[in-house]
Scaffold this active site. Structure first.
Site, short mmCIF file in Angstrom:
data_model
loop_
_atom_site.label_atom_id
_atom_site.label_comp_id
_atom_site.label_asym_id
_atom_site.label_seq_id
_atom_site.Cartn_x
_atom_site.Cartn_y
_atom_site.Cartn_z
N SER A 1 0.83 -1.23 0.00
CA SER A 1 0.00 0.00 0.00
C SER A 1 0.86 1.27 0.00
CB SER A 1 -0.91 0.03 1.23
OG SER A 1 -1.70 -1.12 1.26
N MET B 1 6.10 2.99 -3.07
CA MET B 1 6.79 2.07 -3.97
C MET B 1 5.99 0.80 -4.20
SD MET B 1 9.50 3.26 -5.30
CE MET B 1 10.35 1.80 -5.88
N GLY C 1 14.09 -3.29 -1.78
CA GLY C 1 14.49 -1.92 -2.09
C GLY C 1 14.55 -1.03 -0.87
N ALA D 1 18.93 -3.69 -3.14
CA ALA D 1 19.54 -2.57 -3.87
C ALA D 1 19.05 -1.24 -3.31
CB ALA D 1 19.19 -2.66 -5.36
N PHE E 1 16.98 1.26 -7.67
CA PHE E 1 16.72 0.43 -8.85
C PHE E 1 16.63 1.27 -10.13
CE2 PHE E 1 15.25 -2.50 -5.54
CZ PHE E 1 15.74 -3.71 -6.01
N HIS F 1 15.35 14.75 -1.73
CA HIS F 1 14.18 13.86 -1.73
C HIS F 1 12.92 14.57 -1.27
CE1 HIS F 1 17.16 10.62 -2.04
NE2 HIS F 1 16.16 9.84 -2.44
N LYS G 1 10.14 11.20 3.22
CA LYS G 1 11.16 10.15 3.41
C LYS G 1 11.59 10.11 4.86
CE LYS G 1 15.60 8.60 1.53
NZ LYS G 1 15.16 7.20 1.52
N THR H 1 21.00 5.53 -1.26
CA THR H 1 21.79 5.76 -2.48
C THR H 1 23.00 6.63 -2.17
OG1 THR H 1 19.70 5.71 -3.69
CG2 THR H 1 21.62 6.56 -4.87
N1 LIG Z 1 15.70 0.87 -3.82
C1 LIG Z 1 15.01 1.81 -4.47
O1 LIG Z 1 15.12 1.99 -5.69
C2 LIG Z 1 14.04 2.65 -3.71
C3 LIG Z 1 13.97 2.50 -2.36
N2 LIG Z 1 13.05 3.18 -1.65
C4 LIG Z 1 12.97 2.84 -0.23
O2 LIG Z 1 11.84 1.99 -0.05
C5 LIG Z 1 11.33 2.17 1.26
C6 LIG Z 1 9.84 2.47 1.18
O3 LIG Z 1 9.65 3.71 0.56
P1 LIG Z 1 8.17 4.25 0.25
O4 LIG Z 1 7.41 3.27 -0.56
O5 LIG Z 1 8.37 5.63 -0.25
O6 LIG Z 1 7.56 4.28 1.74
P2 LIG Z 1 6.03 4.25 2.18
O7 LIG Z 1 6.01 4.70 3.60
O8 LIG Z 1 5.20 4.97 1.17
O9 LIG Z 1 5.62 2.71 2.09
C7 LIG Z 1 6.03 1.73 3.02
C8 LIG Z 1 4.88 0.77 3.19
O10 LIG Z 1 5.32 -0.32 3.97
C9 LIG Z 1 4.37 -0.53 5.00
N3 LIG Z 1 4.99 -1.21 6.13
C10 LIG Z 1 5.61 -0.67 7.21
N4 LIG Z 1 6.06 -1.64 8.01
C11 LIG Z 1 5.74 -2.82 7.41
C12 LIG Z 1 5.96 -4.18 7.76
N5 LIG Z 1 6.60 -4.54 8.87
N6 LIG Z 1 5.52 -5.13 6.90
C13 LIG Z 1 4.87 -4.80 5.78
N7 LIG Z 1 4.63 -3.53 5.40
C14 LIG Z 1 5.07 -2.54 6.22
C15 LIG Z 1 3.84 0.85 5.33
O11 LIG Z 1 2.62 0.78 6.05
P3 LIG Z 1 2.26 1.98 7.07
O12 LIG Z 1 2.24 3.24 6.25
O13 LIG Z 1 0.93 1.58 7.62
O14 LIG Z 1 3.36 1.98 8.10
C16 LIG Z 1 3.68 1.41 3.91
O15 LIG Z 1 2.49 1.01 3.31
C17 LIG Z 1 12.18 3.26 1.90
O16 LIG Z 1 13.21 2.66 2.66
C18 LIG Z 1 12.76 3.99 0.71
O17 LIG Z 1 13.97 4.63 1.01
C19 LIG Z 1 12.20 4.07 -2.22
C20 LIG Z 1 12.27 4.30 -3.56
C21 LIG Z 1 13.20 3.59 -4.42
O1 LIG Z 2 12.76 7.11 -0.12
C1 LIG Z 2 12.88 7.29 -1.35
O2 LIG Z 2 12.03 7.89 -2.03
C2 LIG Z 2 14.06 6.75 -2.02
N1 LIG Z 2 14.86 5.97 -1.33
C3 LIG Z 2 16.01 5.34 -1.80
C4 LIG Z 2 17.23 5.85 -1.08
O3 LIG Z 2 17.15 6.12 0.14
O4 LIG Z 2 18.29 5.97 -1.69
C5 LIG Z 2 16.13 5.36 -3.31
C6 LIG Z 2 15.68 6.64 -3.94
O5 LIG Z 2 16.58 7.63 -3.64
C7 LIG Z 2 14.28 7.00 -3.46
#
Ligand SMILES: NC(=O)C1=CN([C@@H]2O[C@H](COP(=O)(O)OP(=O)(O)OC[C@H]3O[C@@H](n4cnc5c(N)ncnc54)[C@H](OP(=O)(O)O)[C@@H]3O)[C@@H](O)[C@H]2O)C=CC1
Ligand SMILES: O=C(O)C1=N[C@H](C(=O)O)C[C@H](O)C1
Length: 246
Positions: A10, A13, A76, A102, A105, A132, A136, A143
């Site tokens: 939800s 990402m 991620g 990673a 991505f 960002h 965040k 990264t």
């Molecule tokens: N590697 C890459 O390319 C990228 C990495 N990221 C990283 O990805 C992560 C998520 O980012 P983003 O999607 O923006 O964050 P969000 O907060 O939008 O999404 C995280 C989701 O995970 C849920 N969640 C929290 N704890 C748990 C758990 N224990 N089990 C299952 N689900 C859980 C949250 O629920 P709730 O809101 O209810 O807590 C929420 O729905 C960050 O660490 C970010 O830095 C982001 C973009 C690119």
């Molecule tokens: O939280 C984000 O949005 C992102 N998180 C990753 C990071 O911490 O490097 C990847 C990207 O920068 C987006």
């Protein structure tokens, strides 16, 4: 048809991953789990691979639960350190499974990190600025940490010393964090998704390497590549560079 579970489904990402996987002819989403959902064979709905984008506080435990449930993982979520990598590597090897983690991505970001490593030995100064969205939760970005470590390794291998910096007084922390000796600065600004600049300086010249993710679709080709390839890479893979053939 590859069966894929999405953990954090939800979130920002997770939502993009559900859509991207659903649009692929060779894979399908069989489970969408979020905070509060248990990770088990049953809840994973027969998944072969799980994609995990949650929070730094929960990611490692999720990966161990996925391995216990017999599923390979593409991760991620940021916040990983060497000890956590070592625990997951040992667990994956014991279980005969595969995990790919990673920090970024996006193809442009992966290339920017590589370009920075190539350039770093040729410059006296190096600083990283990551920018960002303000929702965040972690700083500096995963990264930026990986970029700074790569620059530091390249500088060290080339015999470079510390970056020059005459600052004697910085009561407000204006010079940013230091990751392996490389200054890292974090900006949080409404309107941004994810950007990074690597600033490299010599007397009379500057090289700026910049990468921008304007939309989370930028991360999806890398995520889908990892989903397709992860199970053929036993143990732990960090980053998608090797999967991209870099
Ligand atoms: N590697 C890459 O390319 C990228 C990495 N990221 C990283 O990805 C992560 C998520 O980012 P983003 O999607 O923006 O964050 P969000 O907060 O939008 O999404 C995280 C989701 O995970 C849920 N969640 C929290 N704890 C748990 C758990 N224990 N089990 C299952 N689900 C859980 C949250 O629920 P709730 O809101 O209810 O807590 C929420 O729905 C960050 O660490 C970010 O830095 C982001 C973009 C690119
Ligand atoms: O939280 C984000 O949005 C992102 N998180 C990753 C990071 O911490 O490097 C990847 C990207 O920068 C987006």
């Amino acid at each position: 048809m590859k069966r894929v579970a999405v953990i954090g489904a939800s979130g920002r990402m997770g939502t993009a991953v559900v859509e991207a996987v659903g649009a692929c002819a060779d894979m399908e989403v069989v489970a969408r789990l979020d905070a509060g959902d248990a990770i088990s064979r049953e809840s994973l709905g027969g998944a072969e691979v799980a994609v995990e984008f949650t929070s730094p506080a929960s990611s490692e435990a999720n990966v161990h639960a996925l391995l216990d449930a017999g599923v390979d993982a593409v991760v991620g979520t940021t916040g990983w350190d060497d000890d956590a990598y070592a625990r997951v590597r040992a667990h994956a090897e014991d279980a005969g499974r595969s995990v790919l983690i990673a920090p970024n991505f996006a193809i442009g970001a992966v290339l920017a990190m590589r370009f920075a490593q190539i350039a770093a030995p040729f410059f006296e100064s190096a600083e990283v600025v990551e920018m960002h969205h303000p929702d965040k939760v972690d700083a500096p970005s995963g990264t930026a940490i990986a970029t700074a470590r790569g620059i530091a390794r390249a500088r060290g291998a080339a015999g470079l010393g510390d970056v020059p910096d005459a600052t004697e007084s910085d009561p407000h922390g204006a010079r940013g964090a230091r990751i392996d000796g490389v200054p890292v600065h974090a900006v949080r600004l409404r309107g941004l998704t994810a950007s990074e600049e690597v600033l490299l300086g010599n007397p009379g010249e500057q090289l700026v390497i910049r990468t921008d993710s304007f939309d989370r679709v930028s991360f999806m080709p890398g995520v889908l590549l990892a989903v397709r390839r992860v199970s053929s890479r036993p143990g732990l893979t960090v980053g998608i560079e090797s999967v991209m053939g870099l």
